[in-house]
Scaffold this active site. Structure first.
Site, PDB file in Angstrom:
ATOM      1  N   SER A 145       0.960  -0.903   0.114  1.00  0.00           N
ATOM      2  CA  SER A 145      -0.096  -0.012  -0.059  1.00  0.00           C
ATOM      3  C   SER A 145       0.768   1.226  -0.046  1.00  0.00           C
ATOM      4  CB  SER A 145      -0.796   0.029   1.302  1.00  0.00           C
ATOM      5  OG  SER A 145      -1.474   1.314   1.572  1.00  0.00           O
ATOM      6  N   TYR A 158      -2.851  -0.465  10.078  1.00  0.00           N
ATOM      7  CA  TYR A 158      -2.688  -0.773   8.749  1.00  0.00           C
ATOM      8  C   TYR A 158      -1.293  -0.220   8.239  1.00  0.00           C
ATOM      9  CZ  TYR A 158      -4.237  -0.863   3.879  1.00  0.00           C
ATOM     10  OH  TYR A 158      -4.184  -1.228   2.611  1.00  0.00           O
TER      11      TYR A 158
END
Length: 265
Positions: A145, A158
């Site tokens: 990501s 995250y």
């Protein structure tokens, strides 16, 4: 050149590929010739996805197992090898996010994100690598990501998981490169999916959602990405075209990470 990108005869396992990014990547690998295996944690998700793959003309093989359960993973990989064949391509796509301010997030919630987004890829990779070594080749693609590089409010777990996944990617590439196994990552930018649809809805006055405006302003491409934008990078990293690419994260973000932003007027 086309042969370099062909996946004919290859078996690809894409985790969490019942919908969204995983489904799109699995479909792209199938279009390039791979036989698709996927999993999800819920039987109804696997059954629903099987119908979608069938409608798309893809003969996929679906399995139910939890990527964080090492015993379940090892059992599932052994079953896949018996029923379908040895996995040539692994895409670690399964993941979750909890958007909670750090000081309001419990340690249990933090651990859950780390468990799925970081421990899961470790467990599955560890399960498929021995057979890849025996076969003499393998491709592992971790869905990282932009949060592997950036932080922002509410995504501490995250970002920590994806930052760790970036380094796991580099370490797998370092440790197993000599066995002709390449491990790379794809770092999607902001992708238009059903999950992000509420952030792109027009406001009552016809204006953009504030977060939508923020993303458009930060992206040189001036748009959200689509799941189709991830297909080419996935096929490249799964194919022989990337045989000398190892430990790299390919950011598919419309240029966000390269952009400092516009000067205020």
């Amino acid at each position: 050149m086309n042969n370099q990108f062909s996946l004919n005869g290859k078996i690809a396992l894409v985790t969490g590929a019942s919908y969204g990014i995983g489904f799109s990547i699995a479909s792209a690998l199938a279009e390039a010739g791979a036989k698709i295996v996927f999993n999800d944690i819920k039987p109804d998700l696997v059954e629903g996805a099987m119908e979608k793959y069938k409608a798309a003309g893809i003969d996929a093989h679906g399995y139910v197992f939890d990527v964080t359960d090492e015993e379940s993973v090892c059992s599932a990989i052994a079953r896949i090898e018996r029923e379908v064949g040895v996995i040539d391509i692994l895409v670690n796509n399964a993941g979750i996010i909890k958007r909670i301010p750090m000081c309001e997030m419990t340690a249990a919630e933090f651990r859950q994100v780390i468990d799925v987004d970081l421990n899961g890829p470790f467990i599955i990779s560890k399960a498929v690598i021995p057979s890849m070594i025996k076969k003499g080749h393998g491709k592992i693609i971790n869905i990282c990501s932009m949060m592997s590089e950036l932080g922002r409010e509410t995504v501490s777990a995250y970002a920590a998981a994806k930052g760790g996944l970036k380094m796991l990617t580099r370490n797998i590439g370092s440790e197993f490169g000599e066995y002709n196994i390449q491990c790379n990552g794809i770092g999607p930018g902001y992708i238009a999916t059903p999950q992000t649809a509420p952030l792109r809805e027009k406001q009552a006055d016809g204006s953009r959602h504030p977060f939508d405006s923020f993303i458009i302003a930060k992206t040189p491409a001036a748009r959200w990405g689509t799941t189709d934008d991830l297909k080419g990078p996935a096929v490249f990293l799964a194919s022989d075209a990337s045989n000398f690419v190892n430990g790299h994260v390919l950011y598919v973000d419309g240029g966000i990470l390269a952009y400092i932003g516009k000067q205020p007027k």
